[in-house]
Design an enzyme around this catalytic site. Sequence first.
Site, short mmCIF file in Angstrom:
data_model
loop_
_atom_site.label_atom_id
_atom_site.label_comp_id
_atom_site.label_asym_id
_atom_site.label_seq_id
_atom_site.Cartn_x
_atom_site.Cartn_y
_atom_site.Cartn_z
N LYS A 39 0.84 -1.21 0.00
CA LYS A 39 0.00 0.00 0.00
C LYS A 39 0.88 1.26 0.00
O LYS A 39 1.95 1.27 0.61
CB LYS A 39 -0.90 -0.04 1.24
CG LYS A 39 -2.02 1.00 1.27
CD LYS A 39 -2.92 0.78 2.49
CE LYS A 39 -4.03 1.81 2.60
NZ LYS A 39 -4.93 1.56 3.75
N SER B 210 -10.14 -0.74 6.94
CA SER B 210 -9.52 -0.54 5.62
C SER B 210 -8.86 -1.76 5.00
O SER B 210 -8.52 -1.73 3.82
CB SER B 210 -8.48 0.57 5.69
OG SER B 210 -9.11 1.80 5.53
N1 GLN Z 1 -13.56 3.92 6.48
C1 GLN Z 1 -12.88 4.22 7.68
C2 GLN Z 1 -12.47 5.67 7.72
O1 GLN Z 1 -12.72 6.36 6.78
C3 GLN Z 1 -11.70 3.32 7.88
C4 GLN Z 1 -10.49 3.78 7.18
C5 GLN Z 1 -9.28 2.99 7.56
O2 GLN Z 1 -9.36 1.93 8.16
N2 GLN Z 1 -8.13 3.56 7.25
O3 GLN Z 1 -11.90 6.13 8.65
#
Ligand code: GLN
Length: 469
Positions: free
Chosen positions: A65, A164
């Site tokens: 990533k 995520s």
């Molecule tokens: N969707 C969640 C957020 O926007 C999780 C994002 C993540 O795990 N980085 O914070």
Amino acid sequence: MAEKKFSAKEATEFFIKQIKEKDEEVKAFLEVFEESALEEAKRVDEILEKRENFGVLTGVPMAVKDNILIKGKEATGGSKILKGHRAEYDATVIKKLKESKVVFLGRTNMDEFAMGSSTENSAWQVTHNPNDLERVPGGTSGGSAAAVAAEMAMAALGSDTGGSIRQPASFCGVVGLKPTYGAVSRFGLIAAASSFDQIGLLTKTAEDAAIIFSAIAGKDELDSTNSVSDFGGEFEKDDFERVKSFTLGIPKELLDKDGKFKGLDLETAVEIEKSKKRLEDLGIKFKEVSMPFIEYALPCYYIMIFAEESSNLARFDGLRYGASTKENKSLFDLYLENKSAGFGEEVKRRIILGTFVLSSGYYDAYYGKAEKVRRLIKKDFKNVFSSVDAIFMPTAPTVAYKIGEKIIDPLAMYMGDIFTVTASVAGLPAVSLPTEKKENRKKLPVGFQIIGKPFHEGEILKVGMAYEK
Ligand code: GLN
């Protein structure tokens, strides 16, 4: 490879070819390290020739990533403000994987600074779900999940703050592991919300996740929140049988009056019931448990991460790399201009909200209150773990939605994290597993989630391995 049926170079070439064929449509990669990957593979082949230091990860091609630092490579965290930023050092996970002689194929797309759930917040490109190109891959590790799902990498590193890794795993039909907070070093991860962030994995199987996890986990003095994990990565037979007598808890607060999970779309509801049935067929039992504070996990999560994200983002000024205009301006105007041009809309929204919940007069009402709720949610988990071995729930309430469908409504996007944020708030390990193998799937993928006790990654992955079998 160990049996010399193919070389490391051939394996790497295979994945580079896959990327060239598929990634024009999927757009999972921001950059492919063709040259350095082939060089690494060549070195692996030399090792293979001499038969020395050959490990289970030797020569395995992986994707990374865009928020995890690889020395000498660009790392932007999906943001314009870090355009041209080259890592000065390796993240601890990268250092460990280099020691295991993994081959790095490239860096994958993500939502800007890991904020979002669909990878549409990337400053660079929109990634498409390989199962249906009109749909999102989930996020924020959408590039990593899509890369593994489209067989453009054997596995990929991701990061998970509130889902995520797990939610894109669910949307793309792969396995996603978020380790216990502190099990994997965060050194060299571009921070989002520091008391939630964890590096983890997107893989094809639970066993792959276990193998790579055991290579990256462990104590690191460069991350002060890092703790020792008791996970050894060894899969003893009796242990494997042991998970089949597990009892999995289901929080009754998440169920409707018929005992079904609330708020799921039809495809997800059907698949979740099927996966429960299959786990029962293995001998695993289910038990309803009470977790009265679980319904506050989502607001608690979003208040806390906005605060932590806005603090972490303060360091980005666009002066060394990124959007700098370099015109003769006052320092204040320069900051204002660089940050306005360098940050995307969701990032700005979170800076504003985070600054608000931390500001004097509001701190106690929001951030302070959320901290207390976090403690109560942790206690809820602790209580139920005295009567169950792990928790079962869906990963996401829906299957992958269409590109553009939710991006206009940030709140709707946040609501989709309802099942993943609980483990994040409590710092617990959680894995998302596809309910169905790719070959047997008729529709879009659905994932279910197993949340374990702290540092019990081995157990939840073994449940996954038993299910896969
Ligand atoms: N969707 C969640 C957020 O926007 C999780 C994002 C993540 O795990 N980085 O914070």
